[in-house]
Design a protein around this motif. Structure first.
Motif, mmCIF file in Angstrom:
data_model
loop_
_atom_site.group_PDB
_atom_site.id
_atom_site.type_symbol
_atom_site.label_atom_id
_atom_site.label_comp_id
_atom_site.label_asym_id
_atom_site.label_seq_id
_atom_site.Cartn_x
_atom_site.Cartn_y
_atom_site.Cartn_z
ATOM 1 N N PHE A 126 0.834 -1.206 0.000
ATOM 2 C CA PHE A 126 0.000 0.000 0.000
ATOM 3 C C PHE A 126 0.865 1.252 0.000
ATOM 4 O O PHE A 126 2.045 1.229 0.390
ATOM 5 C CB PHE A 126 -0.920 -0.004 1.221
ATOM 6 C CG PHE A 126 -1.989 -1.056 1.149
ATOM 7 C CD1 PHE A 126 -3.260 -0.756 0.673
ATOM 8 C CD2 PHE A 126 -1.723 -2.367 1.523
ATOM 9 C CE1 PHE A 126 -4.244 -1.731 0.584
ATOM 10 C CE2 PHE A 126 -2.700 -3.350 1.450
ATOM 11 C CZ PHE A 126 -3.968 -3.030 0.967
ATOM 12 N N ASP A 127 0.229 2.344 -0.432
ATOM 13 C CA ASP A 127 0.923 3.629 -0.397
ATOM 14 C C ASP A 127 1.112 4.081 1.048
ATOM 15 O O ASP A 127 0.620 3.443 1.989
ATOM 16 C CB ASP A 127 0.171 4.672 -1.210
ATOM 17 C CG ASP A 127 -1.206 5.013 -0.651
ATOM 18 O OD1 ASP A 127 -1.560 4.523 0.455
ATOM 19 O OD2 ASP A 127 -1.940 5.768 -1.300
ATOM 20 N N ALA A 128 1.821 5.180 1.226
ATOM 21 C CA ALA A 128 2.182 5.632 2.569
ATOM 22 C C ALA A 128 0.975 5.975 3.421
ATOM 23 O O ALA A 128 1.037 5.913 4.648
ATOM 24 C CB ALA A 128 3.116 6.840 2.465
ATOM 25 N N ALA A 129 -0.134 6.327 2.794
ATOM 26 C CA ALA A 129 -1.352 6.660 3.539
ATOM 27 C C ALA A 129 -2.155 5.420 3.883
ATOM 28 O O ALA A 129 -3.085 5.482 4.699
ATOM 29 C CB ALA A 129 -2.210 7.638 2.746
ATOM 30 N N GLY A 130 -1.832 4.291 3.264
ATOM 31 C CA GLY A 130 -2.547 3.057 3.540
ATOM 32 C C GLY A 130 -3.889 2.957 2.850
ATOM 33 O O GLY A 130 -4.664 2.035 3.131
ATOM 34 N N ARG A 131 -4.167 3.867 1.926
ATOM 35 C CA ARG A 131 -5.491 3.888 1.294
ATOM 36 C C ARG A 131 -5.510 3.193 -0.071
ATOM 37 O O ARG A 131 -6.542 2.694 -0.504
ATOM 38 C CB ARG A 131 -5.986 5.327 1.148
ATOM 39 C CG ARG A 131 -6.360 5.988 2.465
ATOM 40 C CD ARG A 131 -7.084 7.305 2.234
ATOM 41 N NE ARG A 131 -6.179 8.320 1.700
ATOM 42 C CZ ARG A 131 -5.519 9.192 2.451
ATOM 43 N NH1 ARG A 131 -5.645 9.169 3.782
ATOM 44 N NH2 ARG A 131 -4.724 10.101 1.905
ATOM 45 N N LYS A 132 -4.373 3.181 -0.738
ATOM 46 C CA LYS A 132 -4.346 2.648 -2.100
ATOM 47 C C LYS A 132 -3.414 1.448 -2.177
ATOM 48 O O LYS A 132 -2.258 1.504 -1.751
ATOM 49 C CB LYS A 132 -3.886 3.728 -3.074
ATOM 50 C CG LYS A 132 -3.867 3.275 -4.525
ATOM 51 C CD LYS A 132 -3.389 4.404 -5.426
ATOM 52 C CE LYS A 132 -3.357 3.946 -6.892
ATOM 53 N NZ LYS A 132 -2.865 5.014 -7.800
ATOM 54 N N GLU A 133 -3.930 0.351 -2.731
ATOM 55 C CA GLU A 133 -3.096 -0.818 -2.959
ATOM 56 C C GLU A 133 -2.297 -0.587 -4.244
ATOM 57 O O GLU A 133 -2.871 -0.420 -5.326
ATOM 58 C CB GLU A 133 -3.965 -2.068 -3.085
ATOM 59 C CG GLU A 133 -3.172 -3.361 -3.206
ATOM 60 C CD GLU A 133 -4.047 -4.606 -3.245
ATOM 61 O OE1 GLU A 133 -3.724 -5.523 -4.010
ATOM 62 O OE2 GLU A 133 -5.061 -4.639 -2.503
ATOM 63 N N VAL A 134 -0.972 -0.585 -4.112
ATOM 64 C CA VAL A 134 -0.119 -0.239 -5.257
ATOM 65 C C VAL A 134 0.599 -1.462 -5.816
ATOM 66 O O VAL A 134 1.306 -1.341 -6.825
ATOM 67 C CB VAL A 134 0.924 0.834 -4.848
ATOM 68 C CG1 VAL A 134 0.233 2.126 -4.475
ATOM 69 C CG2 VAL A 134 1.799 0.346 -3.694
ATOM 70 N N GLY A 135 0.444 -2.595 -5.190
ATOM 71 C CA GLY A 135 1.078 -3.803 -5.697
ATOM 72 C C GLY A 135 0.503 -5.039 -5.044
ATOM 73 O O GLY A 135 0.120 -5.008 -3.859
ATOM 74 N N ARG A 136 0.418 -6.119 -5.830
ATOM 75 C CA ARG A 136 -0.075 -7.390 -5.296
ATOM 76 C C ARG A 136 0.770 -8.501 -5.910
ATOM 77 O O ARG A 136 0.706 -8.746 -7.124
ATOM 78 C CB ARG A 136 -1.549 -7.579 -5.606
ATOM 79 C CG ARG A 136 -2.156 -8.789 -4.909
ATOM 80 C CD ARG A 136 -3.631 -8.992 -5.257
ATOM 81 N NE ARG A 136 -4.478 -7.885 -4.823
ATOM 82 C CZ ARG A 136 -5.803 -7.945 -4.827
ATOM 83 N NH1 ARG A 136 -6.427 -9.053 -5.243
ATOM 84 N NH2 ARG A 136 -6.512 -6.904 -4.436
ATOM 85 N N LEU A 137 1.564 -9.173 -5.083
ATOM 86 C CA LEU A 137 2.525 -10.160 -5.567
ATOM 87 C C LEU A 137 2.359 -11.471 -4.814
ATOM 88 O O LEU A 137 2.351 -11.483 -3.573
ATOM 89 C CB LEU A 137 3.955 -9.644 -5.367
ATOM 90 C CG LEU A 137 4.302 -8.294 -6.007
ATOM 91 C CD1 LEU A 137 5.647 -7.812 -5.510
ATOM 92 C CD2 LEU A 137 4.295 -8.430 -7.521
ATOM 93 N N PRO A 138 2.234 -12.580 -5.513
ATOM 94 C CA PRO A 138 2.136 -13.869 -4.833
ATOM 95 C C PRO A 138 3.442 -14.204 -4.106
ATOM 96 O O PRO A 138 4.543 -13.926 -4.627
ATOM 97 C CB PRO A 138 1.871 -14.866 -5.965
ATOM 98 C CG PRO A 138 1.427 -14.040 -7.126
ATOM 99 C CD PRO A 138 2.107 -12.718 -6.978
ATOM 100 N N LEU A 139 3.329 -14.767 -2.905
ATOM 101 C CA LEU A 139 4.519 -15.303 -2.251
ATOM 102 C C LEU A 139 4.943 -16.527 -3.058
ATOM 103 O O LEU A 139 4.153 -17.462 -3.247
ATOM 104 C CB LEU A 139 4.213 -15.684 -0.803
ATOM 105 C CG LEU A 139 3.870 -14.515 0.125
ATOM 106 C CD1 LEU A 139 3.521 -15.007 1.526
ATOM 107 C CD2 LEU A 139 5.013 -13.514 0.199
#
Length: 702
Positions: A43-56
């Motif tokens: 998430f971005d620094a504000a915690g409001r926007k998901e900026v990446g989603r990566l599988p472990l």
């Protein structure tokens, strides 16, 4: 975001658990035995926007892991877990729900109650068997990557011997929120615990050990918020590693470390009240915010054959499955984190009987107890159990393994009943003040294993014990049906506050007698914050949801004439305890001779005659003399004599044995104390009072 998010994570390592920064990037590792895929959400620094989603990218021994290069402290993240949603088989995976890392060291943002937090569709006719596809990320706090850096300087653990330990139970917010000598932005936080005046107050009372109610992040229960109330006590854990965000001020995690360092510098230990028996997510109708969504069947104890439902031995909707090796590992990692990263000196385990449960019930040789007692770090700390839960065979007072102390509610109830004047209490009173040997004198345990108290956060304050006959919990919004109905209390003529001088005098005497019993009994004394100057909760004995002046400690009371006198009296009690080995808890006393004609423990009636066995059964007898003696390392004989009058009328006590010039150290019938010699062979003791005499005046009291 100060780095470019790659297309995929590197494999990383399955250890350590959680998010670990190594100077070049962050390794992520999370346990799930049944997940089919787990994604790291950034998430971005504000915690409001998901900026990446990566599988472990990898899973080793049921630990999913991946490495994010160039990431560092401050990164906000969460997980999504994919797998079957089949509650009847114990599976509750729902990748639409953002999940807090069980090992998160810090949380960003509050949990905002929303129907999207639930894995099922609220209001559906199928209940929790339905499936909800709304994204919960906007309602969830985010996990934060941290780096543990703090200059501990020359910090040393006080390692106060158990025999000299005096515990003070306090709430981080409640103990300082009303202090006008602390900056407003620091009140109610860890930073306030480092305040010199607060530390001086503890030292003045003779306190050696500060026990803090839960400090790890906890849920604000939805049902409370809907009633305009709040979870104040904190027994609804959200995270076992992250401190409660409301207790942090500008210094973040280091606020807590600084407070511990300053308390240590003053010789005061810090113990945490920890909750590992359940999580705050409730039963099958609770939200999906972490454990439930990662691996419900592993983290919780489920009903065999009907895994839709949770075993509820805690009364909180679920029971953490500490018999599972990965769950036990998490608990142990959490304890070591607090012990090593924050230098905590010990732990009080909420509902400790639950933690000792195996498949056949409570077991003092359970994996949980064994894991702690073999640990080279944790086994050296102070370990205290609340020895009960609500499950079958849940009352286990006295049955914990050596190395653990236990909250002794039989001391609390028995001592209250004696000073209330109930019939037939003299024998039980004697057992309680001699260390509850009937419960703890086994397996080479010491008297300190009994944590002696007459008031704690759970129940009446000391002031309310002498001011109310009935509980008054109406403010909790449950029609006064919550909380214990039998408190073994007495209002002495008027329910609640009064201006009647006679009632106030009697209440004061009983209060001081109760405090003397706690301070001078064999075992480990524990005080509830504010009891030393008469704090009241207006008869509320279950103030878990009262985050207001009803629960907060009013320091103006400490400045009042009565409050200051009571605090000074407590200080005198602890000073007497500290000055006489015979009053401490180094070993159980059995009436053995320590000098010619002098035994370490002896019981007498008011005539100075030894009590024969049948006299203990007299239901109307409320007078007692107990003599304790010890031979110090320097060959000095110390004798302490306690005259106890639990009745209403004054009684003349004749001193036993050879005539001595006794020194009066404590007279609980009076608010003010003065040391003086007593050369007469007898002494009048008012009703509801304790008098303490010794064969010498300690140098510290001259």
């Amino acid at each position: 975001m100060f780095f470019e998010i790659p297309d995929r994570l590197l494999p990383g390592r399955p250890f350590p658990m959680g998010a670990s920064y190594d100077g070049q990037g962050v390794n992520f590792a999370v346990f799930s035995a049944s997940a089919e895929k787990i994604e790291l959400c950034i998430f971005d620094a504000a915690g409001r926007k998901e900026v990446g989603r990566l599988p472990l990218p990898d899973c080793t021994d049921e630990v999913w892991h991946g490495y994010l290069p160039e990431a560092g402290p401050g990164l906000l993240y969460g997980y999504r877990a994919y797998g079957p949603y089949d509650p009847q088989r114990g599976y509750r995976f729902n990748h639409h729900k953002l999940l807090l890392d069980p090992y998160a060291r810090l949380m960003s943002g509050p949990l905002r109650w929303s129907d999207a937090l639930f894995g099922y569709r609220l209001g559906s006719a199928r209940g929790d068997l339905s499936f909800d596809r709304r994204d919960s990320a906007q309602a969830m706090p985010k996990s934060v990557v941290v780096e543990d850096l703090f200059n501990w300087g020359g910090d040393q653990r006080p390692y106060v011997p158990w025999s000299k330990t005096v515990i003070y139970e306090a709430h981080v917010r409640g103990i300082s929120i009303l202090r006008d000598d602390i900056r407003p932005d620091l009140r109610g936080t860890f930073a306030a615990l480092a305040n010199p005046r607060f530390i001086e107050h503890l030292l003045g009372l003779g306190v050696t050990t500060l026990e803090l109610m839960p400090v790890n992040a906890f849920l604000q229960d939805r049902f409370l918020l809907e009633k305009g109330l709040r979870n104040y006590w904190g027994y609804s854990p959200f995270s076992f590693f992250a401190p409660e965000p409301a207790y942090l001020s500008g210094g973040g995690l280091n606020d807590m470390r600084l407070a511990v360092r300053r308390l240590h510098a003053a010789g005061i230990e810090v113990i945490l009240d920890v909750v590992y028996n359940h999580t705050g997510s409730g039963n099958e109708y609770g939200p999906t915010i972490s454990f439930r969504g990662l691996d419900n069947a592993s983290y919780f104890r489920l009903v065999p054959g009907n895994e839709r439902y949770y075993i509820n031995e805690t009364g909180c909707g679920n029971t953490l499955n500490v018999s599972h090796p990965r769950v036990l590992q998490m608990v142990m990692d959490s304890l070591r984190y607090w012990a090593e990263s924050f230098r905590i000196d010990g732990f009080r385990f909420d509902l400790g009987a639950t933690l000792g449960r195996e498949g056949t019930g409570f077991d003092p040789g359970s994996g949980f107890f064994d894991a702690i007692l073999q640990d080279p770090v944790l086994s050296r700390l102070k370990l205290i159990s609340e020895p009960w839960d609500i499950g079958p065979g849940g009352y286990q007072l006295g049955n914990h393994p050596p190395g653990f102390a236990e909250w002794n509610d039989k001391f609390r109830d028995g001592v209250r009943r004696f000073w209330r004047g109930d019939p037939g209490q003299r024998a039980d009173f004697a057992a309680r003040i001699s260390g509850s040997a009937d419960l703890f004198n086994r397996r080479r345990r010491k008297p300190w294993a009994s944590i002696n108290y007459v008031a704690s956060h759970d129940g009446f304050t000391l002031q309310d014990v002498v001011s109310y006959n009935e509980k008054h919990n109406e403010a909790n919004g449950e029609n006064n049906n919550d909380g214990h109905s039998e408190n073994y209390s007495n209002n002495w003529g008027t329910e609640g506050p009064t201006g009647d001088p006679a009632i106030l005098d009697l209440r004061g005497r009983v209060q001081r007698a109760l405090l003397a019993t706690v301070a001078l009994a064999q075992g480990t004394p524990m005080l509830l914050a504010g009891d030393e100057f008469g704090r009241s909760q207006q008869g509320n004995n279950n103030a878990y949801c009262q985050d207001n002046t009803l629960s907060w400690v009013d320091w103006n009371l400490a400045q009042s004439e009565d409050g200051a006198a009571l605090s000074k009296y407590v200080c005198r009690l602890m000073e007497v305890r500290r000055c006489f080995d015979a009053l401490q808890s180094q070993r159980f006393q059995h009436g053995e001779e320590v000098a010619p004609g002098v035994r370490d423990l002896a019981w007498f009636d008011e005539r100075g005659e030894e009590l024969p066995p049948d006299a203990w059964q007299n239901p109307e007898a409320r007078a007692l003399m107990v003599q304790r003696a010890s031979m110090g390392n320097e060959g000095r004989l110390d004798i302490v004599l306690m005259l106890v009058n639990g009745g209403h009328d004054a009684i003349e006590f004749r001193f036993p044995g050879e005539r001595l010039t006794w020194q009066l150290l404590i007279d609980s019938s009076a608010a003010a104390q003065a040391v003086r010699a007593v050369e007469e062979p007898a002494m009048m003791v008012p009703g509801h009072s304790v008098v303490v005499l010794a064969n010498r005046i300690p140098e510290a009291m001259r």
